[in-house]
Design an enzyme around this catalytic site. Structure first.
Site, PDB file in Angstrom:
ATOM      1  N   GLU A  68      -1.142  -8.952   4.431  1.00 49.75           N
ATOM      2  CA  GLU A  68      -1.071  -9.382   5.837  1.00 49.75           C
ATOM      3  C   GLU A  68      -2.442  -9.639   6.454  1.00 49.75           C
ATOM      4  O   GLU A  68      -2.535 -10.287   7.483  1.00 49.75           O
ATOM      5  CB  GLU A  68      -0.301  -8.339   6.672  1.00 49.75           C
ATOM      6  CG  GLU A  68      -1.019  -7.010   6.930  1.00 49.75           C
ATOM      7  CD  GLU A  68      -0.866  -5.969   5.811  1.00 49.75           C
ATOM      8  OE1 GLU A  68      -0.586  -6.374   4.665  1.00 49.75           O
ATOM      9  OE2 GLU A  68      -1.038  -4.775   6.079  1.00 49.75           O
TER      10      GLU A  68
ATOM     11  N   SER B  51      -2.566 -15.105  31.381  1.00 49.65           N
ATOM     12  CA  SER B  51      -1.852 -15.024  32.655  1.00 49.65           C
ATOM     13  C   SER B  51      -1.259 -16.384  33.028  1.00 49.65           C
ATOM     14  O   SER B  51      -0.210 -16.455  33.655  1.00 49.65           O
ATOM     15  CB  SER B  51      -2.758 -14.479  33.763  1.00 49.65           C
ATOM     16  OG  SER B  51      -3.829 -15.346  34.014  1.00 49.65           O
ATOM     17  N   THR B  52      -1.900 -17.464  32.604  1.00 49.49           N
ATOM     18  CA  THR B  52      -1.344 -18.781  32.938  1.00 49.49           C
ATOM     19  C   THR B  52      -0.051 -19.036  32.156  1.00 49.49           C
ATOM     20  O   THR B  52       0.941 -19.502  32.712  1.00 49.49           O
ATOM     21  CB  THR B  52      -2.384 -19.893  32.645  1.00 49.49           C
ATOM     22  OG1 THR B  52      -3.580 -19.557  33.336  1.00 49.49           O
ATOM     23  CG2 THR B  52      -1.887 -21.227  33.119  1.00 49.49           C
TER      24      THR B  52
ATOM     25  N   SER C 217      -5.395 -14.776  36.719  1.00 48.60           N
ATOM     26  CA  SER C 217      -6.844 -14.972  36.672  1.00 48.60           C
ATOM     27  C   SER C 217      -7.176 -16.416  36.343  1.00 48.60           C
ATOM     28  O   SER C 217      -8.278 -16.868  36.594  1.00 48.60           O
ATOM     29  CB  SER C 217      -7.443 -14.075  35.595  1.00 48.60           C
ATOM     30  OG  SER C 217      -7.012 -14.523  34.313  1.00 48.60           O
ATOM     31  N   GLY C 218      -6.210 -17.121  35.725  1.00 51.06           N
ATOM     32  CA  GLY C 218      -6.499 -18.479  35.268  1.00 51.06           C
ATOM     33  C   GLY C 218      -6.798 -18.525  33.786  1.00 51.06           C
ATOM     34  O   GLY C 218      -6.934 -19.590  33.204  1.00 51.06           O
ATOM     35  N   GLY C 219      -6.890 -17.369  33.151  1.00 50.02           N
ATOM     36  CA  GLY C 219      -7.066 -17.323  31.695  1.00 50.02           C
ATOM     37  C   GLY C 219      -5.769 -17.752  30.997  1.00 50.02           C
ATOM     38  O   GLY C 219      -4.732 -17.922  31.641  1.00 50.02           O
TER      39      GLY C 219
ATOM     40  N   HIS D  86      -3.153  -5.415   0.778  1.00 51.05           N
ATOM     41  CA  HIS D  86      -2.587  -5.809   2.076  1.00 51.05           C
ATOM     42  C   HIS D  86      -2.533  -7.333   2.187  1.00 51.05           C
ATOM     43  O   HIS D  86      -3.530  -7.962   2.530  1.00 51.05           O
ATOM     44  CB  HIS D  86      -3.457  -5.255   3.213  1.00 51.05           C
ATOM     45  CG  HIS D  86      -3.346  -3.770   3.364  1.00 51.05           C
ATOM     46  ND1 HIS D  86      -2.396  -3.171   4.156  1.00 51.05           N
ATOM     47  CD2 HIS D  86      -4.039  -2.771   2.789  1.00 51.05           C
ATOM     48  CE1 HIS D  86      -2.522  -1.864   4.080  1.00 51.05           C
ATOM     49  NE2 HIS D  86      -3.515  -1.590   3.240  1.00 51.05           N
TER      50      HIS D  86
ATOM     51  N   CYS E 225       0.839  -1.198   0.000  1.00 50.32           N
ATOM     52  CA  CYS E 225       0.000   0.000   0.000  1.00 50.32           C
ATOM     53  C   CYS E 225       0.883   1.259   0.000  1.00 50.32           C
ATOM     54  O   CYS E 225       1.564   1.518  -0.978  1.00 50.32           O
ATOM     55  CB  CYS E 225      -0.965  -0.060   1.181  1.00 50.32           C
ATOM     56  SG  CYS E 225      -2.363   1.042   0.977  1.00 50.32           S
TER      57      CYS E 225
END
Ligand code: XMP
Length: 606
Positions: free
Chosen positions: A175, A232-233, A227-229, A173, A81
């Site tokens: 991508e 973060s895990t 949080s356990g997500g 594009h 582009c």
């Protein structure tokens, strides 16, 4: 440091450069983002350069400021582009404001350029531009033209190449996912033309991030809110690998808005991963529910949840005496950028990751964010590389405010539909032998990039599932004031719907947890958990025909990055199982499945 072959991506603005870098990394080649101000010397260690597009700059208007000596380097260069136009301009071509193209186009490939090896003769590409290369620079060939549709007039110089100089430009594009074979085009450049070895893997990323973390932490402890997500895990496990469990302090806060049994599972999981030594657990559910008492308005609920979170975090941090510790955050790339349709989610994430206390720590150099460059799909790959179980790595994204935004609240006052909405709905449904009604509540949606706060429609009467998404689209076109469409699972419909006064209570949350657990188990049982991106279950405080208190909506969606989404068609057998199980829960007035795309609906109802 790094011995991998690598590609430089020059960032001319917006989100393009990050997406390009991600797509290059998906080819197992390291990509780094450089800035227009970087001197040409900084590009010497790279095997190739990609010039990104730009939402703000125009190659026609400006003499763009970057070190043009990069064009003297003996390495291949590819531009997209704006970058494509810059290449054309630099080598003596011409760029003008003539033809615009937005959205999908057909690229007709000309000649035999290695940049299009294995492709063609026609490819679907994604365009977004107002300037065009009108005169091809000397020494270049036109290797592709584009057409908006089969019989539309062609746009010249949509792809240009100088094989001798190894300079290439694409007006489109490659991508974005909408350029269907964009990855193959990038591969041709990165692997064949630049000669990069494909040896950069998530394992190596983990090792290199680990080394950086060790260097930054020195002997200091690192504190992470877990949080356990997935994010973060993965971050916790990476920290544990890099620093050893003794140096890693984890805090899990139960805000009372988690899924059924989730906090206990999260704590057990960290123990299992050897991260139990400094694992702290705070049950703050009473505090959150207390703060939410009597609140109905969705934005206010979000604010309270965010603010309470920060208060609890502060109190816990001082109780645990974490002075001298670094703070780690599982921030991923989309969390840090403006993401159009999900701006609202960002505002809230700002609550957690970019609040003033944390910004001050960032300024003092006390925050580490090892996943900050990654998209969700890469975090998942890293999780797999770190040996996390599939179940955890593919866990659905779960919003920070948790079930708090899936438990709709009401003051009991019905929302009135627009005067002609009911008739407009009839005009769409009756010829198809279907029935429908507008629910007297509002839910959040997004239209033309702006938040909308409009009403949901429920439809019943033997609609074939395969036609549901298209029918919903017609409803949005023809019925004013509506942003969601749900299909009744009971087939009964309703003649009167009445909103009941309701706020966030433990009892309602427990009911939502039960319904949500049924849906999650159902998806797993049918092997669909991984295919579906997210499947919120929503409680709406509605009485239907004098029955029940809570109307349950299931919202299964397919998505890549949550910026847009399509409804996932669940198999009828699963829908029947869910209907029977949900209708058997106490106080449930009805059950429906949301078939709305995003836009106009968001993923969450609120
Ligand atoms: P919407 O509802 O805007 O959601 O289509 C897009 C994605 O963002 C998630 N989401 C949130 N995530 N804090 C979060 O961490 C939030 O406040 C929040 N709100 C929405 C949503 O689950 C979906 O994946």
């Amino acid at each position: 440091m790094s011995s991998h072959d690598k590609i430089a991506v020059i960032d001319f603005g917006g989100q393009y450069a990050h997406l390009i870098a991600t797509k290059v990394r998906r080819l197992s080649v390291l990509a780094e983002i450089l800035q227009p101000e970087d001197r040409a010397e900084a590009f010497a260690p790279f095997k190739g350069i990609i010039l990104s597009g730009s939402p703000a700059l125009s190659a026609y208007d400006e003499d763009s400021a970057y070190d043009k000596r990069i064009f003297d380097l003996p390495i291949p260069i590819l531009g997209f582009c704006f970058g494509h136009q810059e290449i054309a301009k630099h080598y003596g071509g011409q760029v003008e404001h003539t033809q615009r193209e937005y959205g999908p186009a057909i690229l007709e490939i000309r000649g035999q350029s290695p940049i299009f090896k294995g492709l063609g003769p026609e490819e679907t590409v994604w365009m977004s531009h107002g300037d065009t290369v009108t005169v091809l620079p000397p020494g270049f060939q036109e290797v592709g033209i584009s057409l908006a549709a089969k019989d539309a007039p062609p746009h010249r110089n949509a792809a240009i190449a100088s094989e001798a100089m190894r300079r290439y430009g694409f007006q489109y594009h490659p991508e974005v996912d909408d350029t269907l074979n964009g990855e193959a085009m990038l591969r041709n450049f990165v692997v064949d033309i630049c000669g990069c070895r494909q040896d950069w893997t998530m394992d190596l990323f983990g090792e290199e991030e680990g080394a950086r973390l060790r260097e930054k932490a020195g002997g200091r402890g690192v504190f992470l809110l877990a949080s356990g997500g997935v994010d973060s895990t993965v971050c916790a496990v990476l920290l544990g690998r890099a620093l050893g469990p003794r140096q890693v302090h984890l805090l899990h806060i139960d805000n009372g808005l988690m899924r059924k049994g989730e906090s206990a599972q999260v704590v057990a999981e960290f123990h299992k991963r050897g991260l139990g030594e400094n694992l702290h657990f705070a049950d703050a559910s009473g505090r959150f529910l207390g703060a939410l008492e009597g609140v109905v308005e969705p934005e206010k609920k979000r604010r309270i949840i965010g603010d309470t979170f920060i208060d609890v975090f502060r109190d816990e941090a001082s109780r645990l005496d974490l002075s001298g510790c670094l703070l780690a955050q599982g921030t991923i790339y989309p969390d840090t950028v403006e993401t159009g349709g999900t701006r609202r989610a960002d505002t809230i994430k700002t609550h957690h990751n970019r609040v003033p206390v944390i910004e001050e720590m960032i300024r003092q150099g006390l925050v580490v964010e090892p996943l900050a460059e990654l998209y969700k799909v890469e975090v998942r790959e890293l999780g797999e590389a770190l040996g996390l179980p599939e179940d955890l790595v593919w866990r659905h994204p779960f919003p920070g405010p948790g079930l708090g935004i899936r438990l709709l609240c009401s003051d009991g006052v019905p929302t009135e539909a627009a005067p002609d909405a009911g008739d407009a709905l009839k005009r769409v449904l009756e010829p198809l032998g279907l029935h429908g009604g507008i629910l007297p509540v509002r839910s959040v949606g997004v239209k033309a990039d702006l938040r909308s706060y409009e009403q949901p429609v429920m439809i019943w009467g033997g609609l074939p599932w395969s036609g549901a998404e298209a029918l919903a689209a017609r409803v949005f076109q023809e019925v004013p004031g509506v942003n969601r469409c749900a299909v009744d699972l009971t087939g009964k419909g309703f003649s009167t719907a009445r909103p009941l006064a309701a706020t966030v209570t433990r009892e309602r949350l427990d009911l939502l947890r039960e319904a949500d657990a049924l849906v999650m188990e159902g998806l797993r049982r049918h092997g669909l958990y991984r295919t579906v991106w997210q499947c919120p279950t929503v409680l709406v405080p509605l009485e239907l025909d004098g029955r029940g208190r809570e109307f349950v909506v299931i919202r299964p969606v397919l998505s890549e990055r949550a910026m847009t989404a399509r409804p996932a068609l669940l198999p009828p057998a699963l829908l029947e199982e869910l209907r029977d199980a949900i209708m058997a829960l106490p106080g449930v007035s009805g059950a429906a499945v949301d078939v709305t795309t995003k836009p106009p609906g968001t993923i969450e109802w609120e």
